[in-house]
Design a protein around this motif. Structure first.
Motif, PDB file in Angstrom:
ATOM      1  N   ARG A 298      -6.043   1.741   2.510  1.00 42.12           N
ATOM      2  CA  ARG A 298      -4.886   2.978   2.531  1.00 42.12           C
ATOM      3  C   ARG A 298      -4.868   3.430   3.855  1.00 42.12           C
TER       4      ARG A 298
ATOM      5  N   THR B 239      -2.571   1.738   6.519  1.00 46.88           N
ATOM      6  CA  THR B 239      -0.874   1.792   6.518  1.00 46.88           C
ATOM      7  C   THR B 239      -0.350   2.203   7.513  1.00 46.88           C
TER       8      THR B 239
ATOM      9  N   LEU C 198       0.782  -1.281  -0.162  1.00 43.49           N
ATOM     10  CA  LEU C 198       0.040   0.023   0.023  1.00 43.49           C
ATOM     11  C   LEU C 198       0.859   1.204  -0.070  1.00 43.49           C
TER      12      LEU C 198
ATOM     13  N   ASP D 133      -1.248  10.024   1.449  1.00 41.38           N
ATOM     14  CA  ASP D 133      -0.739   8.579   2.326  1.00 41.38           C
ATOM     15  C   ASP D 133       0.833   8.825   2.539  1.00 41.38           C
TER      16      ASP D 133
END
Length: 510
Positions: free
Chosen positions: A453, A456, A136, A147
Motif C-alpha cells: 500500500r 501506491t 492496490l 489509502d
C-alpha cells in the motif's frame, strides 16, 4: 468522452463490488476495527476520545463526517432517519472511499491531459480507466482505509501545481498530510518540481525578451549605418557597446543558465544558478508550500515523532531494501513496458555507449545493494506473524526461500530501477527523476514494515509520467490488473479461514 465518461465507467464496477463486499463482509475487518469505531465516535459528537492504536491523523474521519452530513437531509426525508449516527454504518463509511475513487479517476484523466496535451480525450479516457484498475488502489476502494483519500488529495495537489495554482495546491497538500503523515514528502516533491518548471518558464521568457531586444538593437544599428556612413568611428563604438552589452547579458542568462540538457550535474548547476537569481520570486510564489512544511515540522516536534499511535510498532528504521522492493514492484506492475526483450535490449545499448563508466557504476550499485540486503533487511513482527497478507507469503516463499535468494534478487532490483528511471527520463528532466528517487527514499526507507500500500502514490507518479505509447501494452496492463483484482477479491470474499489462537473469520488481503 472525458471526465464524465471516466467517472461513469469507473462507477460501473465500484457500485456492484461495493454492494457485494458489504453484503459478505458487513463488519469492520483488519484496520477497519480501529478506523470505523473512531469515526463513529465523531458522529456521536465525541471528539475527545482517541484510539491509541491509530497511527494516522484524523483527516479521513473528518472527510467521512462531512460526507455523511451531506447525505443526512435526503436520507432523513426519504427514510425517516432521526440522527446522524444512524448513517455512520460500516457500509456508508466505506462508500466514502468509493466516491473518492471516482474523483481520483477524474483527476488521473486531467493529469494525463495536462502532462500530455497531445494525447487526446479518447486515449486519456482509456488510460485513466486502466490506471483506476491498479490492484492496490482498486482493492482498498471497497474498505475503510486511508489509502484512496490520501492518493486523491496528493493527485489534486499535483494537478493544481501543474495548472500553476500554487496556493490551492498547497492547501491540498495540507489536506493530504491529514490523511497520511508521509504525504509531507510528496508536498515537498510537488513544490520542488513546480519550482523547477516555474524558474524554467521565467528564464525562457527572459531569453526570448533578450533575443527580441537584441534584434531591435541590430535593426536600429542597420538604420543608423545607412544614415551615418560619414562617421564610422561613432558607428563602431555604438556597435561595440551594443555587442558588449548583449554578450554580458547573455553570459548571465544563457551561458551560465543553458537551456539544454547536458547531464545531471550540469542540470543541477544551471538550476541552482537560476534559483539563486530568482530566489525572491520563488520564495514568495512557493511560500504556501513552505508554510505547510513548517507547520508540519512543528507538529512533529510537539508529538515527539511522526507516528501518532502504536509508536513501538512503527519505529523509524534504516530499511534500505524497501526502496529496492518498490523498484521491482513498480516495474512488475508495468511489466509489458519493462520486462520485455525490447526494453532489455534498449537498456543494454544504453550501457554499451559508455562501457567503462557504466560498468563501474553498475558494479558499485551491485556492491552497495548487496550490503543493503545483508545488513538492513528487516523482518517486521507484523510481517512474520500475520498470514492474512500476501507479503507474508512473498517474504517466506520468495525472499526467504533460500539464504542466497535475497542476494540473487539484487540484479533484478537494479534492472527494475534502471528501467523505471530510463522511462521517466524520456518524459522528465534528470533533476525531476532524481527528486522522484529521493522522495521515494524518504518515504520508504524509514518504514520497517513491507506494505504494498505504501507504493501506491509513487507508482501513480511513475505511471503518469511514463510515456507508454503502444495501446497493446496498455491493453495487456489492463488485462493483468483486472485478472489480479478478480483473483484477490474472490480470495478475500470466498476463501475465509480461521486461526486456532483467535476466534473470528480471517480473510486474505493485500
Amino acid at each position: 468522452m472525458g471526465r464524465m465518461a471516466v467517472a461513469a465507467i469507473v462507477s460501473l464496477w465500484i457500485v456492484p463490488v461495493s454492494l457485494t463486499v458489504n453484503r459478505i463482509v458487513p463488519d469492520p475487518y483488519m484496520d477497519e476495527i480501529f478506523h470505523i469505531p473512531q469515526v463513529q465516535r465523531y458522529c456521536r459528537g465525541d471528539f475527545k476520545t482517541w484510539d491509541p492504536m491509530i497511527t494516522t491523523p484524523p483527516g479521513l474521519y473528518y472527510l467521512s463526517l462531512a460526507y455523511v452530513a451531506s447525505l443526512f437531509p435526503g436520507m432523513w426525508f426519504a427514510k425517516g432517519i432521526q440522527s446522524l449516527p444512524e448513517l455512520c454504518s460500516t457500509a456508508f463509511l466505506r462508500s466514502t472511499n468509493a466516491v473518492m475513487a471516482v474523483v481520483c479517476s477524474v483527476l488521473v484523466y486531467d493529469l494525463l491531459i495536462s502532462l500530455r496535451p497531445s494525447l487526446g480525450e479518447k486515449k486519456a479516457t482509456f488510460y485513466a480507466v486502466l490506471i483506476a484498475l491498479y490492484p492496490l488502489h482498486w482493492f482498498f476502494t471497497f474498505l475503510y482505509y486511508t489509502d484512496v483519500a490520501s492518493l486523491t488529495a496528493v493527485l489534486a495537489m499535483y494537478l493544481a501545481s501543474l495548472k500553476k495554482q500554487f496556493l490551492i495546491s498547497a492547501m491540498f497538500g495540507a489536506i493530504a498530510t491529514l490523511f497520511r503523515q508521509t504525504n509531507v514528502v510528496w508536498v515537498a516533491f510537488v513544490a520542488a518540481s513546480a519550482a523547477i518548471s516555474y524558474v524554467e518558464d521565467l528564464c525562457e521568457k527572459d531569453h526570448v525578451n533578450l533575443m527580441y531586444k537584441k534584434l531591435k538593437i541590430e535593426r536600429k544599428d542597420v538604420i543608423f549605418n545607412k544614415n551615418s556612413s560619414a562617421v564610422p568611428t561613432l558607428r563602431k563604438r555604438r556597435m561595440g557597446a551594443s555587442t558588449n552589452s548583449s554578450q554580458l547579458t547573455n553570459s548571465k542568462v544563457i551561458r551560465f543558465l543553458p537551456l539544454y540538457d547536458s547531464g545531471l550535474i550540469n542540470e543541477i548547476v544551471e538550476l541552482a544558478l537560476k534559483l539563486w537569481r530568482l530566489k525572491w520570486k520563488v520564495l514568495v510564489t512557493f511560500f504556501p508550500y513552505l508554510l505547510v512544511l513548517l507547520v508540519f515540522g512543528a507538529l512533529i516536534v510537539l508529538n515527539g515523532g511522526i507516528v501518532l499511535g502504536a509508536k513501538e510498532a512503527h519505529v523509524v528504521s534504516p530499511h534500505f531494501p524497501q526502496f529496492m522492493y518498490f523498484g521491482l514492484a513498480a516495474a512488475a506492475a508495468l511489466a509489458p513496458a519493462h520486462f520485455t526483450l525490447g526494453q532489455a535490449s534498449t537498456l543494454w545499448q544504453a550501457v554499451r555507449r559508455n562501457k567503462i563508466g557504466n560498468f563501474i557504476n553498475l558494479l558499485a550499485s551491485l556492491v552497495l545493494c548487496m550490503i543493503f540486503v545483508h545488513f538492513f533487511s528487516i523482518a517486521h513482527p507484523y510481517l512474520l506473524a500475520d498470514n492474512r497478507h500476501y507479503t507474508f507469503y512473498i517474504w517466506r516463499k520468495l525472499i526467504q526461500a533460500h539464504r542466497s535468494m535475497k542476494y540473487l534478487l539484487v540484479p533484478v532490483y537494479l534492472y527494475s530501477w534502471f528501467s523505471v528511471t530510463t522511462a521517466l527520463g524520456k518524459a522528465q528532466k534528470k533533476v525531476w527523476v532524481l527528486l522522484f528517487c529521493l522522495a521515494n527514499a524518504l518515504v520508504l526507507i524509514p518504514t520497517p514494515l513491507i506494505e504494498f500500500r505504501y507504493y501506491t502514490i509513487p507508482f501513480f507518479f511513475l505511471i503518469l509520467n511514463s510515456k507508454i505509447e503502444e495501446n497493446i501494452k496498455w491493453i495487456v496492463i489492463g488485462i493483468l490488473y483486472a485478472s489480479v483484482n478478480i483473483i484477490t477479491m474472490l480470495m478475500f470474499l470466498y476463501r475465509p479461514f480461521q486461526w486456532d489462537h483467535q476466534p473470528g473469520i480471517q480473510r486474505f488481503i493485500w
